[in-house]
Motif scaffolding. Sequence first.
Motif, PDB file in Angstrom:
ATOM      1  N   ILE A 131       0.854  -1.178   0.000  1.00 45.91           N
ATOM      2  CA  ILE A 131       0.000   0.000   0.000  1.00 45.91           C
ATOM      3  C   ILE A 131       0.900   1.242   0.000  1.00 45.91           C
ATOM      4  N   GLY A 132       0.519   2.227  -0.797  1.00 46.79           N
ATOM      5  CA  GLY A 132       1.278   3.471  -0.850  1.00 46.79           C
ATOM      6  C   GLY A 132       2.441   3.470  -1.814  1.00 46.79           C
ATOM      7  N   THR A 133       2.659   2.370  -2.554  1.00 44.19           N
ATOM      8  CA  THR A 133       3.702   2.332  -3.578  1.00 44.19           C
ATOM      9  C   THR A 133       3.083   1.821  -4.875  1.00 44.19           C
ATOM     10  N   ASP A 134       3.916   1.624  -5.891  1.00 44.43           N
ATOM     11  CA  ASP A 134       3.437   1.019  -7.129  1.00 44.43           C
ATOM     12  C   ASP A 134       4.470   0.022  -7.605  1.00 44.43           C
ATOM     13  N   MET A 135       4.369  -0.433  -8.854  1.00 42.91           N
ATOM     14  CA  MET A 135       5.281  -1.466  -9.326  1.00 42.91           C
ATOM     15  C   MET A 135       6.746  -1.046  -9.316  1.00 42.91           C
ATOM     16  N   ALA A 136       7.018   0.258  -9.258  1.00 39.96           N
ATOM     17  CA  ALA A 136       8.401   0.734  -9.174  1.00 39.96           C
ATOM     18  C   ALA A 136       9.083   0.282  -7.886  1.00 39.96           C
ATOM     19  N   LEU A 137       8.299  -0.146  -6.902  1.00 41.82           N
ATOM     20  CA  LEU A 137       8.871  -0.710  -5.675  1.00 41.82           C
ATOM     21  C   LEU A 137       9.903  -1.783  -5.993  1.00 41.82           C
ATOM     22  N   TRP A 138       9.717  -2.509  -7.096  1.00 40.95           N
ATOM     23  CA  TRP A 138      10.542  -3.662  -7.433  1.00 40.95           C
ATOM     24  C   TRP A 138      11.702  -3.332  -8.372  1.00 40.95           C
ATOM     25  N   ASP A 139      11.879  -2.066  -8.731  1.00 42.29           N
ATOM     26  CA  ASP A 139      12.857  -1.711  -9.763  1.00 42.29           C
ATOM     27  C   ASP A 139      14.263  -2.240  -9.468  1.00 42.29           C
ATOM     28  N   ASP A 154       0.260  -2.854 -10.923  1.00 43.03           N
ATOM     29  CA  ASP A 154      -0.131  -1.768 -10.019  1.00 43.03           C
ATOM     30  C   ASP A 154      -1.471  -2.147  -9.386  1.00 43.03           C
ATOM     31  N   THR A 155      -1.454  -2.399  -8.091  1.00 42.87           N
ATOM     32  CA  THR A 155      -2.690  -2.742  -7.392  1.00 42.87           C
ATOM     33  C   THR A 155      -3.757  -1.671  -7.620  1.00 42.87           C
ATOM     34  N   ARG A 156      -5.006  -2.085  -7.712  1.00 38.50           N
ATOM     35  CA  ARG A 156      -6.128  -1.142  -7.818  1.00 38.50           C
ATOM     36  C   ARG A 156      -5.923   0.016  -6.826  1.00 38.50           C
ATOM     37  N   GLY A 157      -6.075   1.258  -7.328  1.00 43.89           N
ATOM     38  CA  GLY A 157      -5.890   2.429  -6.472  1.00 43.89           C
ATOM     39  C   GLY A 157      -4.474   2.958  -6.436  1.00 43.89           C
ATOM     40  N   HIS A 158      -3.533   2.275  -7.099  1.00 43.86           N
ATOM     41  CA  HIS A 158      -2.124   2.643  -7.043  1.00 43.86           C
ATOM     42  C   HIS A 158      -1.551   2.825  -8.442  1.00 43.86           C
ATOM     43  N   GLY A 159      -0.514   3.644  -8.533  1.00 46.90           N
ATOM     44  CA  GLY A 159       0.201   3.823  -9.784  1.00 46.90           C
ATOM     45  C   GLY A 159      -0.708   4.234 -10.923  1.00 46.90           C
ATOM     46  N   ALA A 160      -0.584   3.520 -12.051  1.00 42.81           N
ATOM     47  CA  ALA A 160      -1.369   3.858 -13.230  1.00 42.81           C
ATOM     48  C   ALA A 160      -2.719   3.149 -13.276  1.00 42.81           C
ATOM     49  N   ALA A 200       1.136  12.051  -3.591  1.00 44.17           N
ATOM     50  CA  ALA A 200       0.535  12.236  -4.910  1.00 44.17           C
ATOM     51  C   ALA A 200      -0.525  11.194  -5.246  1.00 44.17           C
ATOM     52  N   MET A 201      -0.538  10.068  -4.542  1.00 41.99           N
ATOM     53  CA  MET A 201      -1.480   9.020  -4.937  1.00 41.99           C
ATOM     54  C   MET A 201      -2.920   9.405  -4.617  1.00 41.99           C
ATOM     55  N   ALA A 202      -3.841   8.745  -5.289  1.00 45.22           N
ATOM     56  CA  ALA A 202      -5.256   9.058  -5.108  1.00 45.22           C
ATOM     57  C   ALA A 202      -5.703   8.717  -3.694  1.00 45.22           C
ATOM     58  N   ASP A 203      -6.372   9.670  -3.039  1.00 51.17           N
ATOM     59  CA  ASP A 203      -6.883   9.419  -1.690  1.00 51.17           C
ATOM     60  C   ASP A 203      -7.821   8.208  -1.679  1.00 51.17           C
ATOM     61  N   ALA A 204      -8.674   8.115  -2.708  1.00 53.41           N
ATOM     62  CA  ALA A 204      -9.623   6.998  -2.776  1.00 53.41           C
ATOM     63  C   ALA A 204      -8.898   5.663  -2.893  1.00 53.41           C
ATOM     64  N   GLY A 205      -7.775   5.650  -3.603  1.00 55.13           N
ATOM     65  CA  GLY A 205      -7.018   4.419  -3.762  1.00 55.13           C
ATOM     66  C   GLY A 205      -6.402   3.951  -2.453  1.00 55.13           C
ATOM     67  N   TYR A 206      -5.792   4.896  -1.710  1.00 59.56           N
ATOM     68  CA  TYR A 206      -5.178   4.519  -0.440  1.00 59.56           C
ATOM     69  C   TYR A 206      -6.250   4.073   0.553  1.00 59.56           C
ATOM     70  N   ALA A 207      -7.337   4.844   0.646  1.00 59.24           N
ATOM     71  CA  ALA A 207      -8.394   4.496   1.595  1.00 59.24           C
ATOM     72  C   ALA A 207      -9.059   3.181   1.220  1.00 59.24           C
ATOM     73  N   GLY A 208      -9.307   2.974  -0.076  1.00 62.46           N
ATOM     74  CA  GLY A 208      -9.938   1.725  -0.513  1.00 62.46           C
ATOM     75  C   GLY A 208      -9.076   0.518  -0.200  1.00 62.46           C
ATOM     76  N   ALA A 209      -7.754   0.626  -0.469  1.00 54.68           N
ATOM     77  CA  ALA A 209      -6.844  -0.477  -0.171  1.00 54.68           C
ATOM     78  C   ALA A 209      -6.698  -0.670   1.332  1.00 54.68           C
TER      79      ALA A 209
END
Length: 396
Positions: free
Chosen positions: A30-38, A54-60, A174-183
């Motif tokens: 939560i709070g990151t995207d696929m770049a976590l694994w770079d 990218d988990t629903r609510g995260h990244g693109a 920068a991430m969507a508030d709805a995405g963080y709260a939903g996850a």
Amino acid sequence: MPFAMRDAVRIYWKLDGDDGAPPLVLLNSIGTDMALWDACLPALTRRFRVLRIDTRGHGASDAPEGDYDLPMLAADMVAAMDAAGIERAAVAGVSLGGMIAMQAALDHPARVAALALICTSATMDAGAWEQRIATVRRDGTAAIAELAMGRFLSPQFAAAHPAVAASLHRAIVAMADAGYAGAGAAIRDMDVIGRLPELTRPVLVVGGERDISTPFDGHGARIAAAIPGAEVAQLDCAHLAPIEAPAALAGVLVAFLAEDDAVAEAAETLFEAGLLNRRRVLGDAWVDTSLAGRTPFNTEFQAMITRIAWNEIWGRPGLDDATRRLLVVAITASLGRWEEFGLHVRAGLSRGGFTRDMLKEVLMQTAIYAGVPAANTGFAKAGRIIAELDAAQGEK
């Protein structure tokens, strides 16, 4: 950009590596995207076809309003696998990603070949997450960014890598508030702990020794205890292992997921053969104590010396045990390796491996070829061991 569509929600995915390599799905916290694994990717793509999502609510990926749940997020993962043309894969997930991985293995067992559960949990504090969700929905992700950062990285790593820490902080804000709260709702409401004994595929549980978000003792250890045959690895890092310990994490993933059954069986045979020699020379009590003292840091070293030193060398027919024991005594005295010297002197004298006169002659010879100081120390240390053995014999 490649997207999988599920319930009118776009899930972003990316595929790297050789098309003929075994597939590996990577899931973010939560709070990151696929770049976590770079930082892990170069090592992983040498062995796997890597699907990052990218988990629903995260990244693109889209971030719809409302609560998400783990079955929903697991179904998103399967939809991305379908879009990428992957029928079955190993799945590795960090934190929320690990929770999704467990749910996917339970709900879609035919799609998951193995699990690597990294710095994650099967039971979190629902009340604490409810408060965090309410804060984000009221004040936005900026309101919890410092809290999240304090749990993501160890203070030592953050201080040494300020640019990495700053990038993570910006991404949360920068991430969507709805995405963080939903996850966050998916974490709050997860219900997998009671079903973990159902998992029969290979499972690796990875803990971070500096992780204060999901400390291994209360989280990873509980998962490992619930899953029959689960393996465990611990790394010197905080919560975001792919950022703080990418090489070490990639190493344990490759060792766990790319292990060839025939190679593993051969290694186990060599280990057992070496263990027989080790017990014969040093005794069961010492060997059992040594094996009981293994840690995640030294286990592989202990296995290596048992396979090679104790099987390959001590198992050779050219010299008898007494000669090999005395050679070890002479060499360790010459090199000043006194801990090993004491081990073999004690074992040799107490288990009838050689006599005191034989030991004396070896130390006399050592004085000529390795120097009087080495032999002098050897006589002193051997004398103390002899005195201890005599005292123990007198007490019987």
